[in-house]
Design an enzyme around this catalytic site. Structure first.
Site, PDB file in Angstrom:
ATOM      1  N   VAL A  50      32.240  35.681  13.324  1.00 47.47           N
ATOM      2  CA  VAL A  50      31.598  36.490  14.360  1.00 47.47           C
ATOM      3  C   VAL A  50      30.282  36.998  13.788  1.00 47.47           C
ATOM      4  O   VAL A  50      30.145  37.187  12.584  1.00 47.47           O
ATOM      5  CB  VAL A  50      32.479  37.673  14.820  1.00 47.47           C
ATOM      6  N   SER A  51      29.307  37.224  14.671  1.00 49.38           N
ATOM      7  CA  SER A  51      27.958  37.564  14.218  1.00 49.38           C
ATOM      8  C   SER A  51      27.757  39.038  13.904  1.00 49.38           C
ATOM      9  O   SER A  51      26.861  39.394  13.140  1.00 49.38           O
ATOM     10  CB  SER A  51      26.929  37.129  15.275  1.00 49.38           C
TER      11      SER A  51
END
Length: 207
Positions: A10-11
């Site tokens: 996930v960013s």
């Protein structure tokens, strides 16, 4: 039974890999695959290089050692957003004879069609990122044209004088806490005090 490895990314720290992992584990159970390892990169952009993503780097190294037979990921953009890096990754796992499963694309690289689709998905991911950058640049240009002042808000002169005074006795973090400003602001003023510009007005005399 095929040995599977899950890769999750996930960013931002506000996102979670929980949903990605749950669905991939369901697929593995349905396919009769044994999950032998899970690799994670949380709060890291897919545009970062392999060395900047420790989970992905470990996945690639273990793939070359044939510690599993198939890599599972939620989507192609979880693996990366650079077409060049994605193609290199596919080539590496192909040499290691490790397959790839992508949930969102329904992709299986054991087939020629799957390998072609993988490269196509990489093109779209890179194009999407380029479009985001272009929208940001266009938005900044519009704001500038409308006279919107960009950048940090100038610090109040009274706070600046207080920082100069407190820096004589206190550390940077303590000064920032006392005045109610960011540490970066205090660091900037401290640098200016150490290296004053020629013909400039001393910070302590401004305002």
């Amino acid at each position: 039974m095929r040995r599977a490895a899950i890769y999750l990314r996930v960013s931002t720290d506000k996102q979670t890999t929980e949903n990605q992992e749950r669905e991939l584990r369901d697929v593995a159970a349905h396919s009769g695959w044994d999950i032998v390892a899970t690799y994670r990169d949380e709060g890291i952009s897919g545009a970062k290089s392999r060395s900047a993503r420790p989970g992905f780097d470990a996945l690639c190294k273990d793939a070359t050692r044939r510690k599993f037979d198939v890599i599972m990921a939620w989507s192609v953009d979880r693996l990366g957003r650079s077409l060049q890096d994605l193609v290199a990754f596919l080539a590496d796992i192909a040499v290691a004879r490790v397959d790839l499963y992508l949930q969102q694309q329904g992709l299986d690289t054991t087939t020629p069609a799957g390998r072609a689709l993988f490269q196509m998905c990489g093109v779209f991911a890179e194009f999407e990122r380029a479009m985001i950058r272009e929208r940001i640049r266009a938005g900044l240009a519009r704001a500038k044209a409308k006279g919107v002042k960009l950048g940090r808000k100038p610090i109040e002169p009274s706070k600046e004088r207080a920082i100069v005074r407190l820096l004589q006795t206190d550390g940077i973090r303590k000064v920032a806490r006392k005045v109610g400003v960011g540490v970066g602001t205090v660091q900037r003023i401290a640098r200016e005090l150490r290296a004053p510009q020629k013909d400039s007005v001393p910070l302590s005399l401004r305002g």
